[in-house]
Design a protein around this motif. Sequence first.
Motif, PDB file in Angstrom:
ATOM      1  N   SER A  26       9.758   5.664   7.074  1.00  0.00           N
ATOM      2  CA  SER A  26      10.398   6.979   7.132  1.00  0.00           C
ATOM      3  C   SER A  26      10.955   7.427   5.781  1.00  0.00           C
ATOM      4  O   SER A  26      11.048   8.633   5.509  1.00  0.00           O
ATOM      5  CB  SER A  26      11.518   6.983   8.177  1.00  0.00           C
ATOM      6  OG  SER A  26      12.513   6.035   7.833  1.00  0.00           O
ATOM      7  N   ASP A  27      11.321   6.493   4.928  1.00  0.00           N
ATOM      8  CA  ASP A  27      11.919   6.846   3.638  1.00  0.00           C
ATOM      9  C   ASP A  27      10.882   7.144   2.561  1.00  0.00           C
ATOM     10  O   ASP A  27      11.236   7.681   1.500  1.00  0.00           O
ATOM     11  CB  ASP A  27      12.830   5.716   3.143  1.00  0.00           C
ATOM     12  CG  ASP A  27      14.044   5.524   4.033  1.00  0.00           C
ATOM     13  OD1 ASP A  27      14.455   6.506   4.686  1.00  0.00           O
ATOM     14  OD2 ASP A  27      14.558   4.393   4.102  1.00  0.00           O
ATOM     15  N   THR A  28       9.612   6.793   2.811  1.00  0.00           N
ATOM     16  CA  THR A  28       8.610   6.924   1.750  1.00  0.00           C
ATOM     17  C   THR A  28       7.494   7.920   2.068  1.00  0.00           C
ATOM     18  O   THR A  28       6.858   8.434   1.150  1.00  0.00           O
ATOM     19  CB  THR A  28       7.959   5.557   1.461  1.00  0.00           C
ATOM     20  OG1 THR A  28       7.353   5.049   2.666  1.00  0.00           O
ATOM     21  CG2 THR A  28       8.983   4.565   0.949  1.00  0.00           C
ATOM     22  N   LEU A  29       7.229   8.208   3.352  1.00  0.00           N
ATOM     23  CA  LEU A  29       6.075   9.031   3.727  1.00  0.00           C
ATOM     24  C   LEU A  29       6.253  10.480   3.268  1.00  0.00           C
ATOM     25  O   LEU A  29       7.223  11.146   3.627  1.00  0.00           O
ATOM     26  CB  LEU A  29       5.857   8.991   5.236  1.00  0.00           C
ATOM     27  CG  LEU A  29       4.526   9.592   5.720  1.00  0.00           C
ATOM     28  CD1 LEU A  29       3.352   8.778   5.200  1.00  0.00           C
ATOM     29  CD2 LEU A  29       4.480   9.672   7.238  1.00  0.00           C
ATOM     30  N   ILE A  60       0.834  -1.200   0.000  1.00  0.00           N
ATOM     31  CA  ILE A  60       0.000   0.000   0.000  1.00  0.00           C
ATOM     32  C   ILE A  60       0.870   1.252   0.000  1.00  0.00           C
ATOM     33  O   ILE A  60       1.826   1.353   0.760  1.00  0.00           O
ATOM     34  CB  ILE A  60      -0.931   0.016   1.231  1.00  0.00           C
ATOM     35  CG1 ILE A  60      -1.849  -1.210   1.209  1.00  0.00           C
ATOM     36  CG2 ILE A  60      -1.765   1.282   1.264  1.00  0.00           C
ATOM     37  CD1 ILE A  60      -2.709  -1.326   2.439  1.00  0.00           C
ATOM     38  N   LYS A  61       0.482   2.199  -0.849  1.00  0.00           N
ATOM     39  CA  LYS A  61       1.153   3.498  -0.870  1.00  0.00           C
ATOM     40  C   LYS A  61       0.295   4.583  -0.213  1.00  0.00           C
ATOM     41  O   LYS A  61       0.832   5.526   0.357  1.00  0.00           O
ATOM     42  CB  LYS A  61       1.479   3.891  -2.314  1.00  0.00           C
ATOM     43  CG  LYS A  61       2.515   2.966  -2.965  1.00  0.00           C
ATOM     44  CD  LYS A  61       2.859   3.439  -4.371  1.00  0.00           C
ATOM     45  CE  LYS A  61       3.921   2.528  -4.987  1.00  0.00           C
ATOM     46  NZ  LYS A  61       4.269   2.962  -6.372  1.00  0.00           N
ATOM     47  N   THR A  62      -1.027   4.459  -0.331  1.00  0.00           N
ATOM     48  CA  THR A  62      -1.942   5.430   0.276  1.00  0.00           C
ATOM     49  C   THR A  62      -2.983   4.702   1.108  1.00  0.00           C
ATOM     50  O   THR A  62      -3.613   3.760   0.634  1.00  0.00           O
ATOM     51  CB  THR A  62      -2.664   6.267  -0.801  1.00  0.00           C
ATOM     52  OG1 THR A  62      -1.701   7.013  -1.533  1.00  0.00           O
ATOM     53  CG2 THR A  62      -3.665   7.222  -0.165  1.00  0.00           C
ATOM     54  N   PHE A  96       1.028  -0.719   9.914  1.00  0.00           N
ATOM     55  CA  PHE A  96       2.220   0.140   9.863  1.00  0.00           C
ATOM     56  C   PHE A  96       3.499  -0.688   9.965  1.00  0.00           C
ATOM     57  O   PHE A  96       4.502  -0.373   9.317  1.00  0.00           O
ATOM     58  CB  PHE A  96       2.177   1.164  10.994  1.00  0.00           C
ATOM     59  CG  PHE A  96       1.122   2.228  10.833  1.00  0.00           C
ATOM     60  CD1 PHE A  96       0.520   2.449   9.608  1.00  0.00           C
ATOM     61  CD2 PHE A  96       0.733   3.001  11.912  1.00  0.00           C
ATOM     62  CE1 PHE A  96      -0.454   3.425   9.452  1.00  0.00           C
ATOM     63  CE2 PHE A  96      -0.233   3.992  11.772  1.00  0.00           C
ATOM     64  CZ  PHE A  96      -0.831   4.202  10.540  1.00  0.00           C
ATOM     65  N   VAL A  97       3.465  -1.722  10.783  1.00  0.00           N
ATOM     66  CA  VAL A  97       4.646  -2.585  10.961  1.00  0.00           C
ATOM     67  C   VAL A  97       4.986  -3.292   9.657  1.00  0.00           C
ATOM     68  O   VAL A  97       6.154  -3.427   9.279  1.00  0.00           O
ATOM     69  CB  VAL A  97       4.411  -3.608  12.085  1.00  0.00           C
ATOM     70  CG1 VAL A  97       5.499  -4.688  12.075  1.00  0.00           C
ATOM     71  CG2 VAL A  97       4.383  -2.917  13.437  1.00  0.00           C
ATOM     72  N   ASN A  98       3.952  -3.759   8.954  1.00  0.00           N
ATOM     73  CA  ASN A  98       4.177  -4.571   7.766  1.00  0.00           C
ATOM     74  C   ASN A  98       4.281  -3.752   6.479  1.00  0.00           C
ATOM     75  O   ASN A  98       4.608  -4.299   5.431  1.00  0.00           O
ATOM     76  CB  ASN A  98       3.050  -5.600   7.622  1.00  0.00           C
ATOM     77  CG  ASN A  98       3.128  -6.705   8.657  1.00  0.00           C
ATOM     78  OD1 ASN A  98       3.837  -7.694   8.475  1.00  0.00           O
ATOM     79  ND2 ASN A  98       2.421  -6.545   9.765  1.00  0.00           N
ATOM     80  N   SER A  99       3.986  -2.460   6.558  1.00  0.00           N
ATOM     81  CA  SER A  99       4.087  -1.616   5.369  1.00  0.00           C
ATOM     82  C   SER A  99       5.481  -1.008   5.279  1.00  0.00           C
ATOM     83  O   SER A  99       6.037  -0.575   6.277  1.00  0.00           O
ATOM     84  CB  SER A  99       3.043  -0.497   5.421  1.00  0.00           C
ATOM     85  OG  SER A  99       1.738  -1.029   5.466  1.00  0.00           O
ATOM     86  N   LYS A 100       6.012  -0.969   4.081  1.00  0.00           N
ATOM     87  CA  LYS A 100       7.343  -0.396   3.879  1.00  0.00           C
ATOM     88  C   LYS A 100       7.348   0.656   2.774  1.00  0.00           C
ATOM     89  O   LYS A 100       8.410   1.173   2.421  1.00  0.00           O
ATOM     90  CB  LYS A 100       8.336  -1.511   3.497  1.00  0.00           C
ATOM     91  CG  LYS A 100       8.360  -2.692   4.455  1.00  0.00           C
ATOM     92  CD  LYS A 100       8.817  -2.299   5.844  1.00  0.00           C
ATOM     93  CE  LYS A 100       8.849  -3.514   6.772  1.00  0.00           C
ATOM     94  NZ  LYS A 100       9.176  -3.141   8.166  1.00  0.00           N
TER      95      LYS A 100
END
Length: 400
Positions: A185-188, A130-132, A156-160
Amino acid sequence: TEGGGEEDSQDMTIAPYSFIPVRGEDWGNLPHHVVLEIFQHLSLVDRARASSVCRRWNDVFHTPDLWRRFEFELNQPATSYLRSTHPDLIQQIIKKHAQHLQYVSFKVDSCTESAEAACDILSQLVNCTIKTLGLISTARPSFMDAHFVSALTVVFVNSKSLSSIKIDDTPVDDPSLKVLVANNSDTLKLLKMSSCPHVSPAGILCVADQCHGLRELALNYHLLSDELLLALSTERHVNLEHLRIDVVSENPSQTHFHTIKKSSWEALVRHSPKVNIVMYFFLYEEEFEPFFCEETPVTHLYFGRAVKLVVCANGLEPLDKELIRIAERCKSLTAIGLGECEVTCSGFVEFVKMCGGRLTQLSIMEEVLIPDSTYNMEQIHSEVSKHLGRIWFPDMMPTW
């Protein structure tokens, strides 16, 4: 062109319609891309029903491109105006297309059954890319306070790869935001939170400090403080492009709004000189006093509900003096919208005179303007156009 140009042009006009079935022709023979286009405009329930027409349509129903974006609603028909989507259908889609989902958004009503279904669905999003993620709750049942946050934290834990988070009226809290930051942290790039009472300025600052790519932040005014603005102005990695602030009157005539110092705003602008500061007001006139007492670098300001950009302002008196104060104190203002509130034609013209041609966006519902002894509705558009330097008309209320 020479030779057959007319025939070519006829072929070009006929070709796009050549696949439309005539009476007696099988709709199942429609080209794949045509059925896919139709499915993209259907709700989830209608899409599922259409998939049972034939095997070919069912194959289209499971095309990965159709499941990049997934929106649904969870509610109990007896207690909600929302159109419900059956949880079993949602679970089938997630199970089949988890690896394709990029945009997931859903609404939850106040029933415990809906909240339980929401938690169950969140627990299934662990294998998605998921991106959004968008979550809207029309109420906050006590069940959601613990279970919902736990389920969301698992996501949140499993999303990168989360780049956008939009959360309204949900019990997200500081610890869950820390988990979000630790894994994304690198994508938000965008964090929008409205009416999330368990989030503190410390939680906001954690996101802004750790997510180096964060460009847009939206939050309620009660989370805004001089300390937070100064912290955002000193954190080396913060580089906001948009700061949206919702000023919401939860209890009319009982809500106390604090003021923000001019020096705090100036520090933010020095640190992020290209930032757009957007404020949406859901207020009564008597609650407006704390705002714009000093010069403020607001660039976009909206009252009321006009077009797509404007929210809500309510009250019994025209906003003339408030608009004049805004014109005097908001030297960076480039956009304003008014709807579901009132201003006299003279007061509005005076505001436009003071702001001049820097107003690149001016969305005003015609019903907002009150004719007076100086200007009537026929005169207002030419007078405002003169000061804006371009043709301007007030927006009309749709008749449907």
